[in-house]
Scaffold this motif. Structure first.
Motif, short mmCIF file in Angstrom:
data_model
loop_
_atom_site.label_atom_id
_atom_site.label_comp_id
_atom_site.label_asym_id
_atom_site.label_seq_id
_atom_site.Cartn_x
_atom_site.Cartn_y
_atom_site.Cartn_z
N VAL A 82 16.16 29.24 90.33
CA VAL A 82 17.59 29.48 90.44
C VAL A 82 17.90 30.83 89.82
O VAL A 82 17.41 31.17 88.75
N ASP A 83 18.69 31.61 90.54
CA ASP A 83 19.11 32.91 90.03
C ASP A 83 20.55 33.12 90.47
O ASP A 83 20.82 33.41 91.63
N LYS A 84 21.49 32.95 89.55
CA LYS A 84 22.90 33.04 89.94
C LYS A 84 23.30 34.43 90.38
O LYS A 84 24.35 34.62 90.97
N ASN A 85 22.45 35.43 90.15
CA ASN A 85 22.74 36.80 90.55
C ASN A 85 21.97 37.25 91.78
O ASN A 85 21.96 38.42 92.11
N THR A 88 22.51 28.44 93.01
CA THR A 88 23.16 27.47 92.13
C THR A 88 22.22 26.33 91.76
O THR A 88 21.29 26.00 92.50
N PHE A 89 22.47 25.75 90.61
CA PHE A 89 21.70 24.58 90.21
C PHE A 89 22.01 23.39 91.10
O PHE A 89 21.18 22.53 91.30
N THR A 102 17.64 33.51 85.93
CA THR A 102 18.76 34.16 85.25
C THR A 102 19.44 33.16 84.33
O THR A 102 19.85 32.09 84.77
N GLY A 103 19.55 33.50 83.05
CA GLY A 103 20.26 32.66 82.12
C GLY A 103 21.76 32.82 82.29
O GLY A 103 22.22 33.65 83.06
N GLY A 104 22.51 32.00 81.59
CA GLY A 104 23.96 32.10 81.65
C GLY A 104 24.61 30.75 81.69
O GLY A 104 23.99 29.73 81.41
N VAL A 105 25.87 30.73 82.06
CA VAL A 105 26.63 29.49 82.13
C VAL A 105 26.73 29.06 83.58
O VAL A 105 27.15 29.83 84.44
N TYR A 106 26.35 27.84 83.84
CA TYR A 106 26.44 27.25 85.17
C TYR A 106 27.40 26.08 85.09
O TYR A 106 27.07 25.04 84.54
N ASN A 107 28.61 26.25 85.59
CA ASN A 107 29.65 25.22 85.52
C ASN A 107 29.70 24.42 86.81
O ASN A 107 30.73 24.31 87.45
N LEU A 166 24.57 24.33 80.86
CA LEU A 166 25.13 23.51 81.93
C LEU A 166 26.34 22.81 81.38
O LEU A 166 26.25 22.09 80.40
N ASN A 167 27.49 23.01 81.99
CA ASN A 167 28.72 22.36 81.55
C ASN A 167 29.18 21.36 82.58
O ASN A 167 29.12 21.57 83.73
#
Length: 69
Positions: A1-4, A19-20, A37-42, A68-69
């Motif tokens: 997964v790579d949100k970018n 997306t996850f 890619t790290g970060g916030v996945y809502n 993960l929120n």
């Protein structure tokens, strides 16, 4: 997964999902989702990962965090 990712693809290292949710939907029970890619996945609650016994891990040490929120 790579949100970018641009363009995104079919869930491989060279052509990752964006997306996850996409990765989760494609993964069978007991699989590992690797994120580039790290970060916030809502996208969905982390409890869903437990429903399929899915493991998540970074691709390498340079990916610092995943939330993960």
């Amino acid at each position: 997964v790579d949100k970018n990712c641009n363009p995104c693809g079919a869930g491989s290292i060279t052509s990752p999902y964006q997306t996850f949710k996409e990765a989760y939907d494609a993964a069978s029970s007991g699989r590992t989702i690797i994120y580039k890619t790290g970060g916030v996945y809502n996208e969905f609650p982390p409890s869903l990962l437990m429903n399929k016994n899915i493991t998540i891990k970074p691709m390498n040490a340079s990916v610092s965090s995943l939330i993960l929120n």
